[in-house]
Design an enzyme around this catalytic site. Sequence first.
Site, short mmCIF file in Angstrom:
data_model
loop_
_atom_site.label_atom_id
_atom_site.label_comp_id
_atom_site.label_asym_id
_atom_site.label_seq_id
_atom_site.Cartn_x
_atom_site.Cartn_y
_atom_site.Cartn_z
N ASP A 13 0.85 -1.14 -0.18
CA ASP A 13 0.05 0.05 0.01
C ASP A 13 1.08 1.27 -0.10
O ASP A 13 0.71 2.19 0.97
CB ASP A 13 -1.08 -0.19 1.08
CG ASP A 13 -0.23 0.23 2.59
OD1 ASP A 13 0.82 -0.49 2.74
OD2 ASP A 13 -0.87 0.38 3.48
N ASP A 17 7.54 3.40 3.65
CA ASP A 17 8.12 2.11 3.84
C ASP A 17 8.17 1.10 2.84
O ASP A 17 9.10 0.27 2.53
CB ASP A 17 8.34 1.65 5.35
CG ASP A 17 6.82 1.31 5.81
OD1 ASP A 17 5.81 1.85 5.10
OD2 ASP A 17 6.77 0.45 6.74
N ASP A 18 7.05 1.24 2.32
CA ASP A 18 6.68 0.04 1.27
C ASP A 18 7.46 0.48 0.02
O ASP A 18 8.19 -0.24 -0.51
CB ASP A 18 5.32 0.16 0.62
CG ASP A 18 4.26 0.09 1.65
OD1 ASP A 18 3.46 -0.93 1.70
OD2 ASP A 18 3.94 0.83 2.41
N ASN A 162 0.31 0.31 16.97
CA ASN A 162 0.81 1.65 16.41
C ASN A 162 -0.30 2.57 15.85
O ASN A 162 -0.25 3.60 15.54
CB ASN A 162 1.84 1.60 15.43
CG ASN A 162 1.31 0.94 14.22
OD1 ASN A 162 0.42 0.29 13.98
ND2 ASN A 162 2.51 0.64 13.21
N GLU A 168 -2.03 -2.83 15.17
CA GLU A 168 -1.17 -2.66 14.20
C GLU A 168 -1.90 -2.06 12.97
O GLU A 168 -2.92 -2.79 12.73
CB GLU A 168 0.00 -3.65 14.10
CG GLU A 168 0.89 -3.35 12.86
CD GLU A 168 0.52 -3.48 11.52
OE1 GLU A 168 1.04 -2.91 10.59
OE2 GLU A 168 -0.43 -4.42 11.45
N ASN A 170 -1.88 -2.42 9.65
CA ASN A 170 -2.24 -3.16 8.43
C ASN A 170 -3.55 -4.06 8.78
O ASN A 170 -4.30 -4.27 8.14
CB ASN A 170 -0.93 -4.11 7.94
CG ASN A 170 0.01 -3.31 7.10
OD1 ASN A 170 -0.37 -2.22 6.69
ND2 ASN A 170 1.19 -3.77 7.12
N HIS A 260 9.26 -0.79 8.72
CA HIS A 260 8.73 -2.25 8.84
C HIS A 260 8.91 -3.04 7.64
O HIS A 260 9.25 -4.17 7.54
CB HIS A 260 7.27 -2.01 9.20
CG HIS A 260 7.01 -0.79 10.21
ND1 HIS A 260 6.75 -1.14 11.50
CD2 HIS A 260 6.68 0.44 10.05
CE1 HIS A 260 6.62 0.02 12.28
NE2 HIS A 260 6.40 0.91 11.41
N ASP A 261 8.25 -2.36 6.27
CA ASP A 261 8.31 -3.16 5.49
C ASP A 261 9.48 -3.70 4.50
O ASP A 261 9.76 -4.82 4.41
CB ASP A 261 7.50 -2.33 4.12
CG ASP A 261 5.97 -2.17 4.70
OD1 ASP A 261 5.47 -2.92 5.68
OD2 ASP A 261 5.35 -1.39 4.26
C1 BDR Z 1 2.61 -0.88 8.44
O1 BDR Z 1 1.47 0.14 8.36
C2 BDR Z 1 1.77 0.90 7.27
O2 BDR Z 1 1.87 2.38 7.48
C3 BDR Z 1 3.43 0.82 6.97
O3 BDR Z 1 3.70 0.96 5.57
C4 BDR Z 1 3.54 -0.69 7.65
O4 BDR Z 1 3.21 -1.70 6.54
C5 BDR Z 1 3.24 -0.74 10.00
O5 BDR Z 1 2.30 -0.83 10.86
CA CA Z 2 2.82 -0.67 4.11
#
Ligand code: BDR
Ligand code: CA
Length: 334
Positions: A13, A17-18, A162, A168, A170, A260-261
Amino acid sequence: MSDVRIPILVDCDTGIDDSLALLYAVASPDCDLVAVTCTAGNVDARQVAENTRAVLELAGRSDVEVAIGRETPLERPLVTTPETHGPRGIGYAELPPARMPLSPRSGPDLIVEEARRRPGELTLVTLAPLTNVALAVQRAPELPRLLRRLVIMGGSYRSPGNTAPTTEWNVNVDPEAAGIVFAAFGADSTRPLALGLDVTERAKLLPDHLAEIAARAGCSPDGRGPDGRTNAVIRYLDDALRFYMEFHSRYDRFFGAFIHDPLALATAIDPTLVRTEPVTVDVELSGRLTTGETVADWRHVWGRPPNVDVAVAADADRFFERFIERVGDLAAGR
Ligand code: BDR
Ligand code: CA
């Protein structure tokens, strides 16, 4: 490093970080990036598809098939996160409009068709809400056995969330989809590997890391080279990450960014980057405060067999060494 290239299909998405994970995939000689499917999450699905293609073009890979999936979560309205990733999902960065065409296939169809075309070979890496994968597995219940492995960035198993206190992002965006995927991939031989915030928050990118990547590409952290020309990849990283770091300094009290990604993508290529434990996980769908929580039964009180290999530790130093080396070299060649 072995000379085997691991065929990887990414669902994302994009998202800052993706985009870094996509750059890492393209930069990795041991990764064969088969295709990318786009899910609504950080930004809406159309913007995700635009960002994904623009980033692949930046990396010189306009040949990679990019497909768009369903544009909303299975049962809930879409909530996006412009405060984390910027209004268009790539922070302060500006990329030229994507020129490569979108695939005529839908994301879930692409996942199923590619898995059927090469049974037992593909690793599917999800960096987004699990909407496309849930639809794919509903279309083809044999999907778990057709994939080599499913690697998920999602959930928080022993650490705070988060998005809400225990959730979380996703999983929070589409908890029904996560529930479907965790249930479908539960059997022993098909247990997904899940990287939750427990380990992905160990991948803490700092300005010094960015400076090292830029130095490897022969330029300053804002992308300027000794000849006065700008390196487009470093410039992109600087502009996208400045926004992401400002977000983290507001919410997480450090000037840097959890990436993260990319850690999930790197782990799909080399699972030795994490240590995992098998555990039974279910997703809360109707909590008053906890909808989207990945509830992990660490003490086996449910008496059900484990359905997820949850990452409990990560070698962040080794990950960053590779990230700097690979993305730096990719930038140097552009
Ligand atoms: C995930 O949430 C998205 O905002 C980031 O791209 C990551 O995939 C981390 O919680
Ligand atoms: Ca992501």
